[in-house]
Scaffold this motif. Structure first.
Motif, mmCIF file in Angstrom:
data_model
loop_
_atom_site.group_PDB
_atom_site.id
_atom_site.type_symbol
_atom_site.label_atom_id
_atom_site.label_comp_id
_atom_site.label_asym_id
_atom_site.label_seq_id
_atom_site.Cartn_x
_atom_site.Cartn_y
_atom_site.Cartn_z
ATOM 1 N N ALA A 89 48.777 32.241 33.362
ATOM 2 C CA ALA A 89 47.761 32.205 34.411
ATOM 3 C C ALA A 89 47.193 33.605 34.657
ATOM 4 N N LEU A 90 48.084 34.592 34.765
ATOM 5 C CA LEU A 90 47.631 35.977 34.973
ATOM 6 C C LEU A 90 46.741 36.439 33.819
ATOM 7 N N MET A 91 47.221 36.190 32.595
ATOM 8 C CA MET A 91 46.464 36.653 31.430
ATOM 9 C C MET A 91 45.072 36.027 31.404
ATOM 10 N N GLN A 92 45.009 34.723 31.697
ATOM 11 C CA GLN A 92 43.716 34.049 31.662
ATOM 12 C C GLN A 92 42.798 34.546 32.775
ATOM 13 N N GLY A 93 43.382 34.835 33.935
ATOM 14 C CA GLY A 93 42.567 35.311 35.038
ATOM 15 C C GLY A 93 41.997 36.693 34.757
ATOM 16 N N VAL A 94 42.844 37.578 34.276
ATOM 17 C CA VAL A 94 42.420 38.955 34.062
ATOM 18 C C VAL A 94 41.415 39.055 32.918
ATOM 19 N N THR A 95 41.633 38.279 31.850
ATOM 20 C CA THR A 95 40.751 38.402 30.681
ATOM 21 C C THR A 95 39.577 37.425 30.748
ATOM 22 N N ARG A 96 39.591 36.504 31.717
ATOM 23 C CA ARG A 96 38.567 35.447 31.802
ATOM 24 C C ARG A 96 38.474 34.682 30.496
ATOM 25 N N ASN A 97 39.627 34.434 29.905
ATOM 26 C CA ASN A 97 39.661 33.825 28.584
ATOM 27 C C ASN A 97 40.701 32.717 28.599
ATOM 28 N N PRO A 98 40.268 31.450 28.454
ATOM 29 C CA PRO A 98 41.228 30.339 28.604
ATOM 30 C C PRO A 98 42.292 30.305 27.512
ATOM 31 N N LEU A 99 42.069 31.011 26.411
ATOM 32 C CA LEU A 99 43.075 30.982 25.344
ATOM 33 C C LEU A 99 44.110 32.090 25.501
ATOM 34 N N THR A 229 39.302 37.504 42.229
ATOM 35 C CA THR A 229 38.036 38.236 42.230
ATOM 36 C C THR A 229 37.700 38.713 40.822
ATOM 37 N N LEU A 230 38.725 39.223 40.139
ATOM 38 C CA LEU A 230 38.519 39.741 38.788
ATOM 39 C C LEU A 230 38.058 38.627 37.853
ATOM 40 N N SER A 231 38.568 37.405 38.094
ATOM 41 C CA SER A 231 38.224 36.298 37.196
ATOM 42 C C SER A 231 36.767 35.896 37.359
ATOM 43 N N LEU A 232 36.113 36.370 38.434
ATOM 44 C CA LEU A 232 34.699 36.052 38.622
ATOM 45 C C LEU A 232 33.811 37.063 37.928
ATOM 46 N N ALA A 237 33.984 42.024 41.153
ATOM 47 C CA ALA A 237 35.185 42.709 41.619
ATOM 48 C C ALA A 237 34.867 44.117 42.091
ATOM 49 N N SER A 238 34.062 44.847 41.311
ATOM 50 C CA SER A 238 33.780 46.219 41.738
ATOM 51 C C SER A 238 32.830 46.219 42.928
ATOM 52 N N GLY A 239 31.963 45.197 42.995
ATOM 53 C CA GLY A 239 31.093 45.060 44.150
ATOM 54 C C GLY A 239 31.898 44.859 45.421
ATOM 55 N N LEU A 240 33.038 44.215 45.307
ATOM 56 C CA LEU A 240 33.897 43.996 46.462
ATOM 57 C C LEU A 240 34.842 45.172 46.683
ATOM 58 N N GLY A 241 34.605 46.251 45.969
ATOM 59 C CA GLY A 241 35.360 47.470 46.213
ATOM 60 C C GLY A 241 36.734 47.507 45.572
ATOM 61 N N GLN A 242 36.922 46.744 44.494
ATOM 62 C CA GLN A 242 38.234 46.762 43.855
ATOM 63 C C GLN A 242 38.318 47.846 42.791
ATOM 64 N N ASN A 243 39.492 48.392 42.654
ATOM 65 C CA ASN A 243 39.741 49.315 41.560
ATOM 66 C C ASN A 243 40.144 48.483 40.342
ATOM 67 N N ILE A 244 39.134 48.151 39.521
ATOM 68 C CA ILE A 244 39.347 47.183 38.451
ATOM 69 C C ILE A 244 40.421 47.630 37.473
#
Lengths: 346, 347
Positions: A89-99, A229-232, A237-244
């Protein structure tokens, strides 16, 4: 990239009730699977006896079997499944990649090679000592695959990631096979570990891994809001002030920590981290505060069920001996992989 | 302005030069095969001087009966099998690359080899004592069924090359898992034998197997060479092929069947030898260009040398326990697969 409100919303109506009923249903299902896996093993031990072994302890043979043999096996299946599910789940969220998942990112192949090398050249013995090398090898492999796949135009697209991961797994795997064959009189312990199974891990070994599971899982849960946020998209994410960069590093660390500890304990078991989060997202939508815990629960249920099937095959006399769960997960996993391959590859 | 006569002369001389080059490359590959083969025959626990090897292979020696036995009973079958397996896999790869218009296609990468191996395992468990000749047939049906399955699963208004590869990887993973499960049903001794067979060895063989595989492979490679220019045409797509009067679908099915049959023959006898079907045709294309009429015979030779050299290398690095040729080819082939992938995807 524009934020699409609906991405955060559950896709099915059932999703709306997840906050109330969801956790309860998941926990009940998990408990049923866990108790069933201690009861319906190669020989039946009644449900009541299983419960009594914890609630009304005595020294009967059946209760001893439940506590010393079946409980560790069930706990290992539960923890490994949960870790693989959450890691995927983490990997898919961070990379935005379902595989993206531990198996596809060559964590299993990297861990296997590292353990073989350690056993051969550093004289490392015992599954608990393998853990560190499995962790290091699996983590390195995942970073290498992701780095290679993200080179060039388009970044790490699903198709590039799958092909790179497969090529790299094959590469590492052929080295492992060569080392195993060239040293066919040693390394029995490694061979045992390499099968990918939940049996034969005793309680003390399991307890050694719990701090790592606990820390990585806590990290995953703490990061879940940022991962959503990162998955979007990076812009959002950076617009919301996150340190990507920092979030991505921390999430990768947690994901590799979960997958590395799992492979250290059970050996390579594939496809759990691919199947479970993708199925969970169908119900919860891309809200990782739900996706991560439900993927952990789903992973645990999947691996416990696979182990139940393995035990049933032996009990019914279809297979003589023992079926490692690592051989059963691809049967569920490959159809999911093919489904995404069909959708992603033009 | 060039006169028509000059153009004709030019193309004629140009063609002549290339043909000489082509024949030169073929001869060089044959000489290389013979040299590696002769070294492989002379090397071993019972070393035989290389000159003796040559004399005996040419039928001039033969006074020393031990040497004759060692050579003809053990070492020559081994190199023969290596060459046959390499040629068959390499030509199978060349065909699949032409058919799918994808330089990554090969019997092992598309999962066809794993399907063939699964069928052989199933067959050996259903009918343990059957005649050896049924094995390649089982492998062929298994490989063909897998190929059809992959084609249909990859179909989405057309079978895109990339989807074929990805679906093939998935089906390959599934069939090898199912094979391992089926193996668990078998007896321990049968399991061990099958594991040894699956790891891709050319060392365990006999003349009966060699004869069978020679007929099987030579016929199929011959047919491929004869029809190779049609392979060029169909790799240009259906419209071009039909426009040129080539029966597109018939040829596609025919070539697919030939490539599966070639791969199945090798799997039945030598197990899984990876990446030869990928590397062989690539080396061949580097040497002789993209015309399939030239690629096919060249690939047959490059594939043979590859497996022969891999087998020799496996004996050299493995010491007392030889590393199977199939593992050596994978160690070399996997990075090449990655490089081709990187180039194809414009990383």
């Amino acid at each position: 990239m524009a934020v699409n409100e609906s991405q955060l919303q559950p896709r099915w109506a059932a999703g709306r009730y997840l906050n109330v009923g969801g956790p309860a249903i998941a926990l009940v299902a998990l408990a049923v699977c866990a108790i069933a896996s201690m009861s319906y093993a190669e020989t039946r031990i009644p449900f009541s006896t299983v419960l009594d072994s914890f609630l009304n302890q005595d020294d009967s043979f059946q209760q001893t079997v439940v506590r010393t043999v079946r409980l560790p096996r069930t706990l290992v299946a539960l923890s490994v499944g949960a870790a693989l599910g959450a890691s995927g789940a983490l990997m898919q969220g961070v990379t935005r990649n379902p595989l993206a998942s531990p198996g596809i990112l060559a964590v299993n192949a990297g861990a296997a090679l590292a353990v073989i090398l350690a056993a051969l050249y550093l004289g490392v013995e015992g599954v608990s000592a393998f853990a560190w090398f499995a962790f290091a090898g699996g983590g390195t492999a995942a970073f290498v695959v992701y780095y290679l796949a993200s080179m060039g135009a388009g970044g790490a697209t699903p198709v590039k990631l799958a092909l790179t991961g497969t090529a790299f797994s094959l590469f590492l795997g052929s080295f492992s096979a060569a080392l195993l064959i060239a040293n066919n009189r040693t390394l029995d312990e490694v061979r045992f570990w390499l099968v990918g199974d939940v049996i034969g891990r005793d309680m003390s070994l399991y307890l050694q891994t719990t701090p790592y599971f606990g820390a990585a899982f806590a990290g995953a849960l703490l990061l879940s809001r940022q991962v959503t946020t990162l998955s979007l998209g990076d812009d959002v994410a950076s617009g919301l002030g996150q340190n990507i960069r920092r979030i991505r590093m921390l999430a990768a660390l947690a994901a590799v920590g979960l997958a590395g500890t799992a492979v250290a304990l059970s050996g390579p078991i594939g496809f759990v981290g691919l199947v479970v989060p993708n199925s969970v997202r169908l119900i919860t939508g891309a809200n990782y505060r739900l996706v991560i815990p439900y993927s952990a629960g789903g992973g645990a249920i999947l691996l416990l069920s696979a182990d139940l099937v393995s035990r049933a095959l032996v009990r019914e006399g279809l297979i003589f001996g023992h079926v490692p769960v690592g051989l059963l997960t691809p049967i569920v996993g490959v159809p999911v992989f093919i489904y995404f391959a069909r959708r992603m590859a033009r | 302005m060039m006169t028509p006569g000059a153009a004709v002369r030019r193309s004629f001389t140009g063609r002549l030069r290339v043909d000489a080059r082509f024949l030169g490359i073929l001869s060089a590959l044959i000489v290389l095969t013979l040299m590696v083969g002769a070294f492989q025959v002379s090397y071993g626990d019972y070393p035989i001087p290389i000159l003796e090897v040559w004399r005996m292979l040419l039928g001039l020696g033969g006074e020393d009966t031990t040497q004759v036995t060692v050579i003809w009973m053990f070492r020559v079958p081994r190199i023969a099998l290596a060459i046959l397996v390499g040629s068959a896999l390499s030509v199978a790869g060349a065909i699949m690359q032409g058919l799918t218009r994808n330089s990554l296609a090969a019997p092992d990468i598309l999962g066809v080899s794993a399907g063939a191996a699964g069928a052989v395992i199933g067959w050996l468990i259903i009918a343990p004592g059957s005649v050896f000749a049924f094995r390649p047939l089982a492998a062929f049906f298994g490989g063909m069924a897998t190929a059809i399955l992959i084609y249909f699963l990859a179909w989405r208004g057309g079978a895109s090359p990339l989807r074929l590869i990805l679906v093939g990887i998935g089906i390959g993973a599934l069939t090898s898992t199912v094979s391992s499960l089926v193996l668990l049903i078998g007896e321990y001794e049968a399991q061990r034998n099958m594991m040894v067979w699956l790891s891709g060895r050319v060392s365990i063989t006999n003349w009966d197997q060699i004869r069978l595989l020679t007929v099987w492979t030579a016929t199929l490679i011959g047919a491929t060479t004869l029809f190779a220019r049609h392979l060029n045409t169909i790799s240009l797509g259906q419209e071009v092929a039909t426009g040129l009067g080539v029966p597109f679908q018939l040829m596609q099915v025919l070539f697919a069947a030939i490539s599966v049959a070639l791969a199945a023959g090798t799997v039945a006898i030598a197990g899984l030898i990876g990446f030869v079907g990928l590397m062989g045709p690539h080396i061949a294309r580097r040497l002789v260009g993209g015309q399939n009429a030239r690629v096919v015979p060249t690939a047959a030779l490059t594939g043979g040398v590859l497996v022969l050299a891999a087998d020799l290398l496996g004996r050299l690095v493995g010491g007392t326990s030889e590393v199977p040729a199939g593992i050596i080819t994978s160690v070399i082939g996997a990075p090449i697969f990655f490089l081709l992938l990187a180039r194809g995807m414009r990383f």
